[in-house]
Design an enzyme around this catalytic site. Structure first.
Site, PDB file in Angstrom:
ATOM      1  N   LYS A  75       0.742  -1.283  -0.136  1.00 21.63           N
ATOM      2  CA  LYS A  75       0.146   0.040   0.075  1.00 21.63           C
ATOM      3  C   LYS A  75       0.851   1.444  -0.069  1.00 21.63           C
ATOM      4  O   LYS A  75       0.480   2.151  -0.776  1.00 21.63           O
ATOM      5  CB  LYS A  75      -0.807   0.030   1.247  1.00 21.63           C
ATOM      6  N   ASP A 122      -8.080   0.572   6.731  1.00 20.21           N
ATOM      7  CA  ASP A 122      -7.998  -0.532   7.530  1.00 20.21           C
ATOM      8  C   ASP A 122      -6.778  -0.931   8.136  1.00 20.21           C
ATOM      9  O   ASP A 122      -6.627  -1.763   8.982  1.00 20.21           O
ATOM     10  CB  ASP A 122      -8.272  -1.783   6.621  1.00 20.21           C
TER      11      ASP A 122
HETATM   12  C1  LIG Z   1      -3.293  -6.245   1.645  1.00 21.86           C
HETATM   13  C2  LIG Z   1      -4.152  -5.589   0.925  1.00 21.86           C
HETATM   14  N1  LIG Z   1      -4.753  -6.234  -0.308  1.00 21.86           N
HETATM   15  C3  LIG Z   1      -5.466  -5.790  -1.058  1.00 21.86           C
HETATM   16  C4  LIG Z   1      -6.333  -4.601  -0.900  1.00 21.86           C
HETATM   17  C5  LIG Z   1      -7.143  -4.017  -1.785  1.00 21.86           C
HETATM   18  O1  LIG Z   1      -6.992  -2.798  -2.439  1.00 21.86           O
HETATM   19  P1  LIG Z   1      -7.974  -1.863  -3.158  1.00 21.86           P
HETATM   20  O2  LIG Z   1      -8.785  -1.270  -1.645  1.00 21.86           O
HETATM   21  O3  LIG Z   1      -7.255  -0.770  -3.781  1.00 21.86           O
HETATM   22  O4  LIG Z   1      -8.953  -2.532  -3.586  1.00 21.86           O
HETATM   23  C6  LIG Z   1      -5.756  -3.673   0.644  1.00 21.86           C
HETATM   24  C7  LIG Z   1      -6.564  -2.618   0.820  1.00 21.86           C
HETATM   25  O5  LIG Z   1      -6.250  -1.915   1.649  1.00 21.86           O
HETATM   26  C8  LIG Z   1      -5.061  -4.230   1.264  1.00 21.86           C
HETATM   27  O6  LIG Z   1      -4.642  -3.796   2.630  1.00 21.86           O
END
Ligand SMILES: Cc1ncc(COP(=O)(O)O)c(C=O)c1O
Length: 410
Positions: A75, A122
């Site tokens: 992220k 989150d």
């Molecule tokens: C570990 C992880 N994978 C995937 C995502 C998904 O990303 P997006 O919200 O852009 O779909 C997040 C989003 O916070 C994440 O923390």
């Protein structure tokens, strides 16, 4: 009630979204900026040869984002790129003129004065924003939804951030952060777009291109082009950035993209199914899934445009699928690498394994076209960002794979 798999598919229309903002040219610029960080190293692309053989596909590649900048998730790529774009705009410079050593310099700090970046998260996105702000001597305020864990909160506070957990869900936190930004003159850095708030989420999606570009270069070393890409989604910004990049690179040879979401927070699945791909459908309420990073109920508008044009399938999957993926990666077949993958990181590998192996999911395997010629790309987007939860799932067997156990016994 037991959670169940569901799939819906889109006929991607001829009238496709522009990919100019996610193409190789942009990806190179983004990757160059990230490469200026002293902590930068491309994250590994693992080849899970034995798992591929075991489940019956030709190859499985897995990008491992637990190695990203020591922050255990991809992220930060988005937040840090948005920060440099904002600063470049304020100073009338280009990103190219602001590599890491310039960005963190006293001169830049003096020119900028005190800034406060605010976001809702989150965990992973907020940690990335807090880290980027801290690196350049600026402030951050981070709001987290009610079921966020203490460990994720503490990790953000370690970056000198004013972080707190609020009694509301993720989407409500986003609105609260936006209000606080307006009231206090703070800069809102959110990883999702809505009407009237699109520039910053565009930069965030562009930041994720560093990951896609690295994967592309690493796949090229293996002379491999994936036939199938599985991407997990919360609001869909990450999935859209990666899909858009590969669509612009591979053009007519575009891999089949399958977006994976938790049953409890499947807003893209619902949008594809009920919004006829045009109207956004929101999921509301608590969204209590173990995949904390994916617990988002409102799709990213600019991300959705890309997914509607280039992603083929949308899967809604049980929490046990994520736990299954975590256990597979943490206990690899002999000869395959060991990968520590968190709940939101491991779900796509969980999907590939279950769809290939479970007779009750044969119809999904056929719909997606997975077979012994398939070359699969997945991204483990986080490591054990909640270490205690990780052990409960992987060591103690929380969220067992009930369906599979019951058919094994038959
Ligand atoms: C570990 C992880 N994978 C995937 C995502 C998904 O990303 P997006 O919200 O852009 O779909 C997040 C989003 O916070 C994440 O923390």
């Amino acid at each position: 009630m037991k959670e169940k798999y569901e799939i819906t598919s889109l006929e991607n229309s001829e009238n496709k979204a522009s990919l100019r903002f996610l193409d190789e040219h942009v990806a190179k610029e983004t990757a160059k900026y990230h490469a200026s960080f002293p902590a930068y190293e491309p994250t590994p692309l693992h080849r899970l040869k034995n798992l591929a053989k075991y489940v019956g596909v030709k190859d499985i590649y897995l990008k491992d984002e637990s190695f990203r900048f020591g922050l255990n998730a991809f992220k930060v790529l988005g937040g840090s790129y948005a920060v440099v774009q904002i600063i470049a705009n304020k100073l009338g410079k280009t990103v190219e003129e602001l590599p890491f050593d310039v960005l963190v310099s006293k001169e830049v700090k003096e020119q900028l004065g005190d800034l406060t970046f605010v976001t809702a998260t989150d965990g992973n996105h907020g940690r990335g924003v807090a880290w980027a702000a801290n690196q350049i001597g600026q402030n951050s305020v981070v709001y987290m939804p009610e079921n966020s864990t203490q460990e994720r909160l503490e990790n953000i506070r370690k970056e000198n951030s004013k972080a707190e957990i609020l009694p509301m869900n993720y989407d409500e936190c986003v609105r609260y952060a936006n209000r606080m930004a307006e009231e206090n003159g703070w800069i809102m850095i959110q990883d999702t777009a809505w009407e009237g708030y699109e520039a910053i989420p565009t930069w965030i999606m562009q930041g994720y291109l560093t990951m896609a570009y690295e994967a592309y270069l690493q796949l090229s070393l293996h002379q491999s082009v994936p036939t199938h890409i599985f991407l997990q989604a919360g609001v869909g910004s990450m999935a859209a950035a990666v899909t858009g990049f590969f669509a612009s690179i591979y053009k007519n040879n575009m891999p089949i993209v399958t977006v994976c979401e938790p049953v409890k927070a499947n807003c893209l699945f619902q949008t594809a199914k009920y919004g006829k791909g045009e109207e956004l459908v929101f999921v509301t309420g608590e969204m209590d899934t173990i995949m904390a990073g994916l617990a988002c109920g409102e799709p990213c508008t600019i991300g959705w445009n890309v997914l509607a044009s280039y992603a083929r399938h949308f899967l809604s999957v049980p929490d046990s699928t994520a736990a299954h993926g975590m256990r597979i990666l943490g206990n690899p077949l002999k000869g395959d690498p060991h990968v520590i993958s968190g709940e939101s990181g491991a779900v796509s590998i969980g999907v590939v394994s279950q769809v290939m192996e479970r007779p009750d999911l044969q119809y999904i395997k056929e719909r997606i076209g997975l077979n012994s010629d398939s070359v699969v790309l997945c991204i483990s987007t986080e490591g054990n960002t909640d270490a205690l939860r990780y052990r409960e799932l992987v060591w103690d067997g929380l969220y067992p794979n009930e369906e599979e156990l019951s058919w094994n016994k038959k």
